[in-house]
Design an enzyme around this catalytic site. Structure first.
Site, PDB file in Angstrom:
ATOM      1  N   ASP A  25      -3.733 -43.410 -40.658  1.00  0.00           N
ATOM      2  CA  ASP A  25      -4.468 -42.336 -41.340  1.00  0.00           C
ATOM      3  C   ASP A  25      -5.831 -42.160 -40.668  1.00  0.00           C
ATOM      4  OD1 ASP A  25      -5.254 -44.890 -42.332  1.00  0.00           O
ATOM      5  OD2 ASP A  25      -6.239 -43.926 -44.044  1.00  0.00           O
ATOM      6  N   GLU A  52      -6.049 -46.821 -44.848  1.00  0.00           N
ATOM      7  CA  GLU A  52      -7.207 -47.643 -44.491  1.00  0.00           C
ATOM      8  C   GLU A  52      -8.525 -46.912 -44.753  1.00  0.00           C
ATOM      9  OE1 GLU A  52     -10.296 -49.668 -42.149  1.00  0.00           O
ATOM     10  OE2 GLU A  52      -9.686 -47.586 -41.958  1.00  0.00           O
TER      11      GLU A  52
END
Lengths: 478, 478
Positions: free
Chosen positions: B100, B165
Site C-alpha cells: 500500500d 502499513e
C-alpha cells in the site's frame, strides 16, 4: 433628595411605558458585526434620533464613513448627536451610549427569542437589554419625565450615541476629536457620563473610576524549513516549541506576578485610603468563584484578589499559533510557532513604556538559550489605562444620586478590561469622565439570556436623573 | 563475490523489464488510507500474489478482517504470504514489505502524475517507487533472475506482504503471532529482512539495527467553568495556561536533555565500538541542515547530533489543544488546555517504565505551584524501542552483500522513529531482524515527487540477491 419629586414619581408611574420603549429598541436587530444586519443597525440609529427629537433634543446624524466587512463595502452606522439646553449658568454633561448589540441566536441557548423583550421574575430578557440599550432608554426616560411635566432640566445635556461599539468603535476617535473643537458639538462640555458597564456584584451599585490598558504580544520562533518528524529529528535540532515554551514560562509566575523586570516596579503601592476602598467593597472570594465557575482565586485574601484585577497589571498566556492544536496525537516538530500573550496595564504603564521592557527581556532570555532558531517579539496592538479622580464633583454627584435612590453607598471599582472611548473622551475633552453602571454583574452582556433587572432599569433611571440634579447642586455649592 | 554471476548479469541485462514491472505496480493506486481506493488496494494484493505465483512461489491470500474507515465498513486488504523452498539444509529467510502507499495528488505539487512511473535523470518518479513497491519489486526481480535461468536459490524464502502499513498495519500483529505457530507459514524462519527504510544520506548504503520507541502524553489542566476574559479575570484566578506552560517548560532543556529525573540515567553510555560506528558514519552537520531546511543542529559535533537521534531518547513538545491557536489576537483565558508531548524511547526504556516517572515528576512539579486548577497526565499511546545485534550473521551477510555490490562499507544506523512490525517480528519469532534499506535519504517517501534512483533499484536488487547468497555462505562457514 435633590431631584425634583415629580421626576421620581413620574418614573415610578410610567414604568410600563419605559419597558415598552426598551422592548421597541430590543426588537431592532442592530448587530454591528454582521453585514447582514447593517441596514437594521442604521435603522436603529434613525429610530433613536427620532426618539430624541420627540423629546425635544436637537439632533444630528453624523456619517462616519465606510468599512469593509465580510467582503462587502458598507456604510458605517451613523453617530447620533444631541443637544438640549445651552444655559451658560448650567453645567454641561455629555452622555455616551451605544445602540448596537452583539449577535444572538435563540439556538445559542437562549430560553426566549433574543430580540423580543420578555419580562420574567422582575427581569427583562433580551439582547441589548443591559448592553447598552437599557442605559440609553434610561436617559430617554429622564427626558420624557421632564418634558411631560414641563420640568426644567438642571444641566445642559449633550448626547453621543454610536452604533459600532461592539466591533471596535470604528471611526469614533477621530470623530470625537473633531467634535471637541471650538464651535462643535462637544465644545464646552464639563464632564462625561458613560453608562456601559456593570456593578461588581448583584447587590451594590458601583461607580467605576479606572480601566486597565493592554499591550498584546506574539513571540515568533522559527527554525526548520518545514515541519519535521519528531522521530527523525528529535534531539538533533533546536525545536522552536522548546524555545517558545521556555520563553513563555518566564513571563508570569504561578501566583500572577509578572516576571519581566521593571513591569511590577512601575506601579505605586496602594495608599491607605485606596486600600480602604477595597476593604469596603461588597465583594468576596465566593463572588470570584461564582463568576469564574470554580474556586480558583489566586488568594484567599479578598483585597489581594480584587487588587489583582483592579490596580495591578496582569499577564495572560492566550495560546500558540502554528503548533499542533487538534484532538489526538501528532508527532510533529512545528517549524514556526507564535506564542500569544497580553499584559493588562495600569498607570503609569503605557504600551510605549512597557513594550521595550518586554522585548528586551525576552530577547535576553532567548540569548541565554544559545538556540540557532530565529526569534522576534511582535507587539500587535495596545491601549493606555485610565484612572479618574473619584473626589471630583462628577463622581460626588453620582455617589449622592446612588445613595439617594438605592440607600446604599456605591463600590468604587476599577475594571480589568478596556472601554477605549473612555480614554478618548478624557484625553480629548480634558474633563472628568464617570462610568455609571446601570446593570448587575450577572446580566450576561455578550452572552445568552442577557437581562436587565426591572429594578435596575427603573431605579437606574432615577439615578441618572438624580445625578443631573446633584451635578447642578454641587455647582451651586461650589 | 558469493552471488551467482549469472544472477548479477541477468539483473543488469533486464533492467528495463524490471522498471516496467515497477511501473505496473505504481499505476495501481493502492492507497490504504482512503476508502475510495480500498478496492484498488485489494486489487494490488491480488496483482502481487499473481506475480509471486508466476515466479514459482506458493502463495496464500490471508483475510485480516474488516475496519471502519470514513464511515464505511470495509474489508482489510489481504496479507500476501509466500513460500519458496523447504530444504532443511538451507536457512529460511522471511521477507517483509508493504504494497500500500500514501495518498498523492498531482495538485499537491507533483511534477508528473504520481501514479505513472516516470524516469528522468536516472531517477524513477512515482508514488510507492521507494516506499515500498520498489523494494518488493526488487525481490520479484531476484526471483525472476533465478527462475528464468533455472538457478537454485541459496536459501528457503518466506514472504509477508501487507496492504495496511501506511495506516497502522491493522490486524497484522495478531496475524504474525498466529502464523508463527508450529505448522504455520512463519514457523522455522531463521531471520527476517525488512526493506522499508532509507540510507542515512544519498551516498552510502546503510544497515539499520535500531528503532526508537515512543510514549505519547497529554498534560490536561482545567480550572474555570468556561473561557474567561483576561481583562476581567487576569490576576484574579489561577490560569490553566500559566500552569501548563510552566509544566511543559520543565520537561526538556534547550539542548535536548530530558529534565524528567530517571529518564536519561536509564540509558547506558555508548561503548567505544559503538562510538566508532558514529565516527565512521557518512554523515555531517551539513546533512542535518539540509534535511531540516536550516542550520539548527543542537551541536557542531557530528557524533553528538547523530547519537541524539539514534541512541538517546528525545522529548518533543507538539502543541496545545484548547488554547487560542488562530492568527490575530484574542484576549481569552482558556478554561481547559492539553499540552501534547512525546518521548522517543531507547533500550531499556519502555512505555511501562517511563510513564510512571513522567507522571510522578509532572505531578510533583504541579504540587509545587499551589495551583487550584486541576491537572492530570494522560498517556495516550506508546511502543517499545528495538535494537538488533549487528554482529549476527544476518547483518554480516547484508554487510558483505553491500560491500560486494556497492564497493562501500555500510553505515550502521538506528532510526529515530518507529516501524512497529520490526519489533513484532523480533519478539514473536525470536530471530534476528535486519532492516536493509534500498532507497536514499532524499527519496521523499510520503511526500511529493517520491522517487527511487535507478541505481538503487538495480544495484539494490543485486544487494538483495547477494544477501541471500551470503546468508547461505555464512551458514556454511558456521
Amino acid at each position: 433628595m435633590t431631584a425634583h419629586p415629580d421626576f421620581l414619581k413620574y418614573v415610578d408611574k410610567h414604568a410600563d411605558k419605559f419597558v415598552q420603549r426598551l422592548a421597541d429598541a430590543v426588537q431592532i436587530k442592530s448587530i454591528s458585526g454582521d453585514a447582514a444586519y447593517r441596514e437594521e443597525t442604521i435603522a436603529m440609529g434613525h429610530w433613536l434620533e427620532k426618539q430624541l427629537k420627540g423629546l425635544g433634543v436637537t439632533t444630528a446624524l453624523k456619517d462616519l464613513g465606510q468599512q469593509t466587512l465580510q467582503g462587502q463595502r458598507l456604510d458605517l452606522p451613523p453617530a447620533i448627536l444631541g443637544k438640549l439646553g445651552d444655559d451658560p449658568k448650567k453645567r454641561t454633561v455629555l452622555i455616551y451610549g451605544h445602540y448596537d448589540v452583539q449577535p444572538a441566536l435563540q439556538s445559542d441557548g437562549w430560553a426566549t427569542d433574543p430580540f423580543t423583550l420578555v419580562e420574567k421574575d422582575e427581569k427583562l430578557y433580551g439582547r441589548g437589554s443591559t448592553d447598552d440599550k437599557g442605559p440609553i432608554m434610561g436617559w430617554l426616560n429622564v427626558l420624557e419625565a421632564h418634558q411631560a411635566q414641563r420640568l426644567e432640566l438642571p444641566v445642559n445635556l449633550r448626547f453621543c450615541f454610536e452604533g459600532m461599539e461592539e466591533t471596535g468603535s470604528e471611526g469614533l476617535e477621530a470623530f470625537i476629536e473633531k467634535e471637541a473643537a471650538a464651535g462643535e458639538w462637544f465644545n464646552g462640555v464639563d464632564c462625561v457620563c458613560i453608562s456601559d458597564n456593570y456593578w461588581l456584584n448583584t447587590r451594590t451599585p458601583a461607580l467605576t473610576y479606572g480601566l486597565r490598558g493592554i499591550a498584546y504580544f506574539a513571540i515568533n520562533v522559527s527554525g526548520p524549513g518545514q515541519d519535521l518528524h519528531s522521530g527523525l529529528f528529535g534531539r538533533m535540532v533546536h525545536e522552536p516549541m522548546t524555545d517558545l515554551i521556555k520563553l513563555m514560562s518566564k513571563l508570569v509566575d504561578h501566583d500572577g506576578q509578572i516576571l519581566i523586570p521593571g513591569i511590577e516596579s512601575m506601579v505605586a503601592p496602594p495608599t491607605e485610603s485606596e486600600i480602604e476602598l477595597y476593604t469596603k467593597m461588597d465583594y468576596s472570594i465566593a463572588d470570584v468563584a461564582e463568576a469564574a465557575g470554580a474556586s480558583i482565586a489566586l488568594s484567599d485574601h479578598k483585597e489581594t484578589v480584587i487588587m489583582g484585577r483592579m490596580r495591578y497589571p496582569s499577564l495572560s498566556l492566550h495560546g500558540i499559533q502554528g503548533a499542533f492544536s487538534e484532538p489526538g496525537g501528532k508527532t510533529v516538530i512545528p517549524s514556526k510557532v507564535a506564542g500569544k500573550f497580553s499584559i493588562r496595564l495600569v498607570p503609569p504603564q503605557t504600551p510605549e513604556n512597557v513594550v521595550p521592557l518586554v522585548t528586551a527581556y525576552i530577547e535576553s532570555e532567548f540569548a541565554k538559550m544559545n538556540s540557532k532558531n530565529k526569534m522576534n517579539v511582535e507587539h500587535s496592538h495596545g491601549g493606555k489605562p485610565w484612572v479618574a479622580d473619584i473626589n471630583h464633583w462628577n463622581f460626588e454627584a453620582a455617589r449622592r444620586a446612588i445613595e439617594a435612590v438605592w440607600n446604599k453607598s456605591p463600590d468604587y471599582t476599577r475594571e480589568g478590561g478596556s472601554i477605549p472611548v473612555t480614554l478618548t473622551f478624557a484625553e480629548t475633552l480634558g474633563v472628568n469622565v464617570l462610568l455609571l453602571p446601570m446593570g448587575r454583574s450577572d446580566d450576561g452582556a455578550h452572552s445568552t439570556n442577557e437581562k436587565l433587572d426591572l429594578s435596575n432599569f427603573i431605579e437606574g433611571t432615577k439615578v441618572l436623573g438624580t445625578y443631573l440634579y446633584e451635578v447642578a447642586q454641587l455647582a451651586r455649592e461650589g
